[in-house]
Design an enzyme around this catalytic site. Structure first.
Site, PDB file in Angstrom:
ATOM      1  N   LYS A  13      73.318  22.531  92.227  1.00 47.62           N
ATOM      2  CA  LYS A  13      72.784  21.991  93.488  1.00 47.62           C
ATOM      3  C   LYS A  13      71.940  23.035  94.226  1.00 47.62           C
ATOM      4  CE  LYS A  13      76.901  21.201  95.171  1.00 47.62           C
ATOM      5  NZ  LYS A  13      77.716  21.694  94.026  1.00 47.62           N
ATOM      6  N   ARG A  88      80.790  16.449 101.885  1.00 46.88           N
ATOM      7  CA  ARG A  88      81.703  16.661 100.769  1.00 46.88           C
ATOM      8  C   ARG A  88      82.875  15.683 100.813  1.00 46.88           C
ATOM      9  NH1 ARG A  88      80.328  22.192  99.549  1.00 46.88           N
ATOM     10  NH2 ARG A  88      81.209  22.792  97.549  1.00 46.88           N
ATOM     11  N   ARG A 127      78.006  33.024  87.098  1.00 49.43           N
ATOM     12  CA  ARG A 127      77.165  32.971  88.299  1.00 49.43           C
ATOM     13  C   ARG A 127      77.153  34.318  89.019  1.00 49.43           C
ATOM     14  NH1 ARG A 127      77.396  28.243  92.706  1.00 49.43           N
ATOM     15  NH2 ARG A 127      79.645  28.631  92.719  1.00 49.43           N
ATOM     16  N   ARG A 160      80.925  35.776  93.359  1.00 50.14           N
ATOM     17  CA  ARG A 160      81.671  35.185  94.467  1.00 50.14           C
ATOM     18  C   ARG A 160      83.162  35.219  94.194  1.00 50.14           C
ATOM     19  NH1 ARG A 160      78.769  29.573  95.967  1.00 50.14           N
ATOM     20  NH2 ARG A 160      80.955  28.983  96.115  1.00 50.14           N
ATOM     21  N   ARG A 171      88.788  23.932  92.734  1.00 55.23           N
ATOM     22  CA  ARG A 171      87.579  23.358  93.331  1.00 55.23           C
ATOM     23  C   ARG A 171      87.160  22.110  92.582  1.00 55.23           C
ATOM     24  NH1 ARG A 171      83.858  28.319  93.160  1.00 55.23           N
ATOM     25  NH2 ARG A 171      82.315  27.014  94.164  1.00 55.23           N
TER      26      ARG A 171
HETATM   27  P1  ADP Z   1      79.463  25.378  95.364  1.00 59.81           P
HETATM   28  O1  ADP Z   1      78.157  26.119  95.270  1.00 59.81           O
HETATM   29  O2  ADP Z   1      80.398  25.758  94.308  1.00 59.81           O
HETATM   30  O3  ADP Z   1      79.284  23.907  95.430  1.00 59.81           O
HETATM   31  P2  ADP Z   1      79.590  25.979  98.192  1.00 59.81           P
HETATM   32  O4  ADP Z   1      78.908  27.260  98.383  1.00 59.81           O
HETATM   33  O5  ADP Z   1      78.837  24.742  98.521  1.00 59.81           O
HETATM   34  O6  ADP Z   1      80.150  25.908  96.695  1.00 59.81           O
HETATM   35  O7  ADP Z   1      80.951  25.961  99.007  1.00 59.81           O
HETATM   36  C1  ADP Z   1      81.898  26.994  98.906  1.00 59.81           C
HETATM   37  C2  ADP Z   1      83.136  26.620  99.705  1.00 59.81           C
HETATM   38  O8  ADP Z   1      82.780  26.451 101.091  1.00 59.81           O
HETATM   39  C3  ADP Z   1      83.803  25.314  99.307  1.00 59.81           C
HETATM   40  O9  ADP Z   1      84.700  25.479  98.216  1.00 59.81           O
HETATM   41  C4  ADP Z   1      84.519  24.950 100.606  1.00 59.81           C
HETATM   42  O10 ADP Z   1      85.705  25.709 100.775  1.00 59.81           O
HETATM   43  C5  ADP Z   1      83.537  25.396 101.681  1.00 59.81           C
HETATM   44  N1  ADP Z   1      82.619  24.313 102.081  1.00 59.81           N
HETATM   45  C6  ADP Z   1      81.269  24.289 101.927  1.00 59.81           C
HETATM   46  N2  ADP Z   1      80.740  23.149 102.410  1.00 59.81           N
HETATM   47  C7  ADP Z   1      81.786  22.419 102.889  1.00 59.81           C
HETATM   48  C8  ADP Z   1      81.913  21.140 103.495  1.00 59.81           C
HETATM   49  N3  ADP Z   1      80.839  20.340 103.712  1.00 59.81           N
HETATM   50  N4  ADP Z   1      83.149  20.725 103.862  1.00 59.81           N
HETATM   51  C9  ADP Z   1      84.231  21.497 103.659  1.00 59.81           C
HETATM   52  N5  ADP Z   1      84.192  22.698 103.076  1.00 59.81           N
HETATM   53  C10 ADP Z   1      82.979  23.170 102.688  1.00 59.81           C
HETATM   54  P1  ADP Z   2      76.023  24.773  92.841  1.00 58.72           P
HETATM   55  O1  ADP Z   2      75.159  25.068  94.035  1.00 58.72           O
HETATM   56  O2  ADP Z   2      76.024  23.330  92.443  1.00 58.72           O
HETATM   57  O3  ADP Z   2      77.405  25.328  92.968  1.00 58.72           O
HETATM   58  P2  ADP Z   2      74.351  26.755  91.438  1.00 58.72           P
HETATM   59  O4  ADP Z   2      72.967  26.298  91.702  1.00 58.72           O
HETATM   60  O5  ADP Z   2      74.833  27.951  92.162  1.00 58.72           O
HETATM   61  O6  ADP Z   2      75.381  25.521  91.591  1.00 58.72           O
HETATM   62  O7  ADP Z   2      74.497  26.992  89.866  1.00 58.72           O
HETATM   63  C1  ADP Z   2      75.740  27.395  89.278  1.00 58.72           C
HETATM   64  C2  ADP Z   2      75.481  28.408  88.156  1.00 58.72           C
HETATM   65  O8  ADP Z   2      74.790  27.759  87.070  1.00 58.72           O
HETATM   66  C3  ADP Z   2      74.586  29.573  88.567  1.00 58.72           C
HETATM   67  O9  ADP Z   2      74.988  30.700  87.839  1.00 58.72           O
HETATM   68  C4  ADP Z   2      73.179  29.106  88.159  1.00 58.72           C
HETATM   69  O10 ADP Z   2      72.320  30.211  87.901  1.00 58.72           O
HETATM   70  C5  ADP Z   2      73.490  28.331  86.880  1.00 58.72           C
HETATM   71  N1  ADP Z   2      72.577  27.202  86.640  1.00 58.72           N
HETATM   72  C6  ADP Z   2      71.971  26.406  87.572  1.00 58.72           C
HETATM   73  N2  ADP Z   2      71.228  25.442  86.963  1.00 58.72           N
HETATM   74  C7  ADP Z   2      71.381  25.630  85.619  1.00 58.72           C
HETATM   75  C8  ADP Z   2      70.862  24.953  84.462  1.00 58.72           C
HETATM   76  N3  ADP Z   2      70.074  23.869  84.560  1.00 58.72           N
HETATM   77  N4  ADP Z   2      71.244  25.431  83.247  1.00 58.72           N
HETATM   78  C9  ADP Z   2      72.074  26.506  83.136  1.00 58.72           C
HETATM   79  N5  ADP Z   2      72.591  27.183  84.191  1.00 58.72           N
HETATM   80  C10 ADP Z   2      72.263  26.756  85.428  1.00 58.72           C
END
Ligand code: ADP
Ligand code: ADP
Ligand code: ZN
Length: 213
Positions: A13, A88, A127, A160, A171
């Site tokens: 995302k 979420r 990541r 992270r 998660r």
């Molecule tokens: P990811 O990239 O894995 O989707 P995020 O960076 O979006 O993770 O979120 C990391 C953490 O921050 C989540 O596991 C949650 O604890 C918190 N968080 C982020 N956005 C929200 C939300 N909209 N509602 C509740 N918790 C959130």
């Molecule tokens: P999210 O925001 O959904 O948690 P990220 O954008 O941080 O996800 O991506 C999660 C991990 O996967 C990161 O290490 C990123 O560099 C990698 N990644 C993202 N898109 C791709 C893809 N299309 N193929 C392989 N790895 C990817």
């Protein structure tokens, strides 16, 4: 244009939101990044959010919803924005729908980046994130130009705390229980588009760009 990114943790995302932001000139709003910057700056909100995040749980709505509504009320969001990590939960989506409706607006696109659970752990364990600008890399799939350094801003990359395999499992189960129902919610609203997130980053973006036009 208001865009919501949906998908499991690690689906890509943030990576796609950054590319959309660059191409369409819309701000990329990540609630996770907002919480992480509060943690880094030692704010009250950061202290409260950290305990939930470290366990892979969602931060409670009381700490999340108003924060997001304040952010999208800012000047730079006038032409639209990309939400990454919000909503979420169904209650968060309902608050957003109602707040937008007050201004005659709605979510225009909900982009569901679809990646099966089997691929997620590998994505998360590789990541590396930029603590300054939030850019995301992968040691194997999307390495930075210079090892350990952010391409965008030159900051040293970190792993992270919540990307450890045990936390990732939590998660993922939180995702399936609380976030996945949003797919049906936005499908019902007629704005859902699903893309195959297992493709290469650039191919996923090409699919998204053809949806957004
Ligand atoms: P990811 O990239 O894995 O989707 P995020 O960076 O979006 O993770 O979120 C990391 C953490 O921050 C989540 O596991 C949650 O604890 C918190 N968080 C982020 N956005 C929200 C939300 N909209 N509602 C509740 N918790 C959130
Ligand atoms: P999210 O925001 O959904 O948690 P990220 O954008 O941080 O996800 O991506 C999660 C991990 O996967 C990161 O290490 C990123 O560099 C990698 N990644 C993202 N898109 C791709 C893809 N299309 N193929 C392989 N790895 C990817
Ligand atoms: Zn950076």
């Amino acid at each position: 244009m208001i865009i919501v990114m949906l998908g499991a943790p690690g689906a890509g995302k943030g990576t796609q939101a950054a590319a959309i932001s660059e191409k369409y000139g819309l701000p990329h709003i990540s609630t996770g990044d907002i919480f992480r910057s509060n943690i880094k700056n030692g704010t009250e909100l950061g202290k409260k959010a950290k305990s939930y995040m470290d366990q892979g749980k969602l931060v409670p709505d009381e700490l999340t919803v108003q924060l997001l509504l304040d952010r999208v009320a800012k000047e730079d969001c006038k032409e639209g924005y990309i939400l990454d990590g919000f909503p979420r939960t169904i209650p968060q989506a309902e608050v957003l729908t109602q707040a937008l409706a007050k201004d005659g607006q709605k979510v225009d696109f909900a982009l569901n980046v679809d990646v099966p659970d089997e691929n997620i752990v590998r994505r998360m364990s590789g990541r590396r994130s930029c603590p300054k600008c939030g850019a995301s890399y992968h040691i194997e799939f999307i390495p930075p130009k210079k090892e350990g350094i952010c391409d965008v801003c030159g900051t040293a990359l970190i792993q992270r705390e919540d990307d450890k395999p045990e936390t990732v499992k939590n998660r993922l189960s939180v995702y399936h229980e609380q976030t996945q129902p949003l797919i049906a919610y936005y499908e019902k609203a007629g704005v859902l588009h699903t893309v195959d997130g297992t493709k290469d980053k650039d191919d996923v973006f090409a699919d998204i760009a053809s949806i957004l036009g």
